[in-house]
Design a protein around this motif. Sequence first.
Motif, PDB file in Angstrom:
ATOM      1  N   SER A   1       0.843  -1.199   0.000  1.00 27.22           N
ATOM      2  CA  SER A   1       0.000   0.000   0.000  1.00 27.22           C
ATOM      3  C   SER A   1       0.871   1.238   0.000  1.00 27.22           C
ATOM      4  O   SER A   1       2.025   1.207   0.452  1.00 27.22           O
ATOM      5  CB  SER A   1      -0.917   0.000   1.229  1.00 27.22           C
ATOM      6  OG  SER A   1      -1.635   1.218   1.328  1.00 27.22           O
TER       7      SER A   1
ATOM      8  N   ASN B   1      -0.353   3.851   1.543  1.00 23.93           N
ATOM      9  CA  ASN B   1      -0.888   4.535   2.724  1.00 23.93           C
ATOM     10  C   ASN B   1      -0.071   4.132   3.940  1.00 23.93           C
ATOM     11  O   ASN B   1      -0.125   2.976   4.377  1.00 23.93           O
ATOM     12  CB  ASN B   1      -2.360   4.155   2.925  1.00 23.93           C
ATOM     13  CG  ASN B   1      -3.011   4.952   4.031  1.00 23.93           C
ATOM     14  OD1 ASN B   1      -2.383   5.284   5.031  1.00 23.93           O
ATOM     15  ND2 ASN B   1      -4.295   5.250   3.868  1.00 23.93           N
TER      16      ASN B   1
ATOM     17  N   LYS C   1      -1.985   2.279   6.705  1.00 22.64           N
ATOM     18  CA  LYS C   1      -2.345   0.896   6.412  1.00 22.64           C
ATOM     19  C   LYS C   1      -1.141  -0.030   6.542  1.00 22.64           C
ATOM     20  O   LYS C   1      -1.283  -1.198   6.906  1.00 22.64           O
ATOM     21  CB  LYS C   1      -2.930   0.795   5.002  1.00 22.64           C
ATOM     22  CG  LYS C   1      -4.333   1.373   4.868  1.00 22.64           C
ATOM     23  CD  LYS C   1      -4.877   1.127   3.478  1.00 22.64           C
ATOM     24  CE  LYS C   1      -6.301   1.656   3.335  1.00 22.64           C
ATOM     25  NZ  LYS C   1      -6.844   1.420   1.974  1.00 22.64           N
TER      26      LYS C   1
END
Length: 646
Positions: A367, A369, A372
């Motif tokens: 990911s 992010n 995350k």
Amino acid sequence: MLKKILKKDVKKIWQNIKFRRICLASGLVVVAIAAVFFLFNLIYQDKVFPHTYIGEVNFGGQTRDEAKENLNGIIARSQNSQLNYMWGEKTYSTDLNNLEVNFSNSSDKTVDRLMAVGRTGMLGKILAETGRAIISKNIVYAQFGFNEEKLNDYLTNITKDIDKLEKDATIEIRSDGPVVIPEEIGQKFEMAVNKQIIFDLLGSFDFPANLPFKVSKLVPKIDSKIAQMALPETKDLMKRQLIMKAANKTFELHSDDIVGLIEFVARPAKKNILSTPQNSVSLYVLSPEISAAKLSPFVEKIAQEIYQEPKDPKFQVTDDRVAAFQLEQTGYELEKENATAQIIEAIGNDKSTLDLPVKITKSKVSSDNPEKLGLKELIGEGRTSWRGSPPNRIHNLTLGANNISGTIVNPGEEFSTVKTIGAIDAAAGFLPELVIKNSTQVTPEIGGGLCQVSTTLFRAVLNSGLKITDRSAHSFRVSYYEPPVGMDATIYDPAPDFKFVNNMSTPIFIWAIAGNNSLSFQIYGTKDGRKAEISDPVLYDYVSPGEAVYTQSDSMAAGAIRQTERATSGVSASFKYKVTSANGEVLQEETYMSKYVPIPDSYLYGPGTEGIPNQNPAPAQVEATSVPAPAPTSAPTVQGNTKKKN
């Protein structure tokens, strides 16, 4: 018993009058033939057997001398003979002198061949030649020498004009549709056969007006009638279209495009019953097909359009938080060979759509992010000072730290400092910097100063409570890393290396900060409640540094002297490292030992400098330094979950 029966049967057969007459007649015939052959050989004892020819000349009944005299006459009459071959309107001529044909040097061998007829070889050969001498004739070829290269040139010159490849009938696609292009019959001058024909003619003293050379007809595999049978399939293929999809993009082959991709290939017939205009059986058919070579530029264009390099997301630390500055990117690469085969198959089977084979490469990081991924907070940090370092050293350690900065280490993955830094050479941007080798020898080496990178990272890993798998101490104490003593980690390509494993359940992120005379490594992740305990180093077994060491440097001016290292005592050091999980499980417990040899005062001097003491170095190695040596009893400086000192 058996013997009695056989003896009785033989006696019975012999008593048969008819059988006895047959045996008698056969015996008389054999005796008669033997008598004839005996008398024949007796009559021609010193002569050539009758009906023995070279060409049109009969040498039968001649003695050896007569045969040789006759042969020499033929040779003399043949000296200016020519070889002529006519093809179409062109005549190819050469003479025996040009070919360097020589019968005279081999005349005795030719006479030997004449005299050998009916006299040498296996019994069957002798009987056959003797029989031909009586009722037919024997053929002998004169022996001769020649220039093979010139003969080959003569035949090759003919071959160039005669040889012509056959051409299959084919189909040509024009603006008004496909039309049949008739076949062309080919021809081949049979070089090996025709060379033997010349040998036989020369050996027979036969020089015809036109040499009887063999020229073979080359019949094409595909004639016009067979090509005509491929027209319906060709017209059908010309109407087809194909829509292809790959990496969320669409590509089309319209009928006009497909027309330009068609080629016509002779293929073995599935049923050998195709009648040709000559009423023979054809083993081949003409097959209209999509050409892989013609399709290649189209496939290459698709490959270039869909290609996308896979990229991992890149992160940086902003305001003490991890943030992405490059998003992840999935990689796409067309499998060109498979794609070509599938397109050809799809068009051949009249499919209208096709999903092209594409190799998809996902980002190694799941990911872009940080939350995350679990890159939520700072879990550990290490810091060292480079104050007093020369410019090249600062450049090298900053470059090495930048190569590591931004690295994500996934759970269970082992991190290697040497591997992550990459090639340590001038091409990678590293500069020469002083290191001490063999105890007292100071020399510049590419990448000097990188041990500060591994040492700083070692301390950050300690403070983060991660599992250390490979660490080696320096041979000497290095002032940049003290205090504390004994918490350094040396590296050298390919070994030693500093390695650790991310034994957390989430990824970790390494971030480097270089500036203000210091280097820091920060490790971000998700705290899992583990506790890292790092003891103060214990120092013991001090050793005096000994006398000063001087090393000549060719790069320095005569009379110049520069101190590169101040004397440092040798010492042994140890500290304990223990990591405990949130539930009390011991994840790692180690005692790290370091033994440092003493460093004497070290100097560089220019060639010709006077007053330099004569010293002999002893083996060892250390990173060079030009700042004051550390005090042996300084307290450690460690940042961690349980201890924080300046």
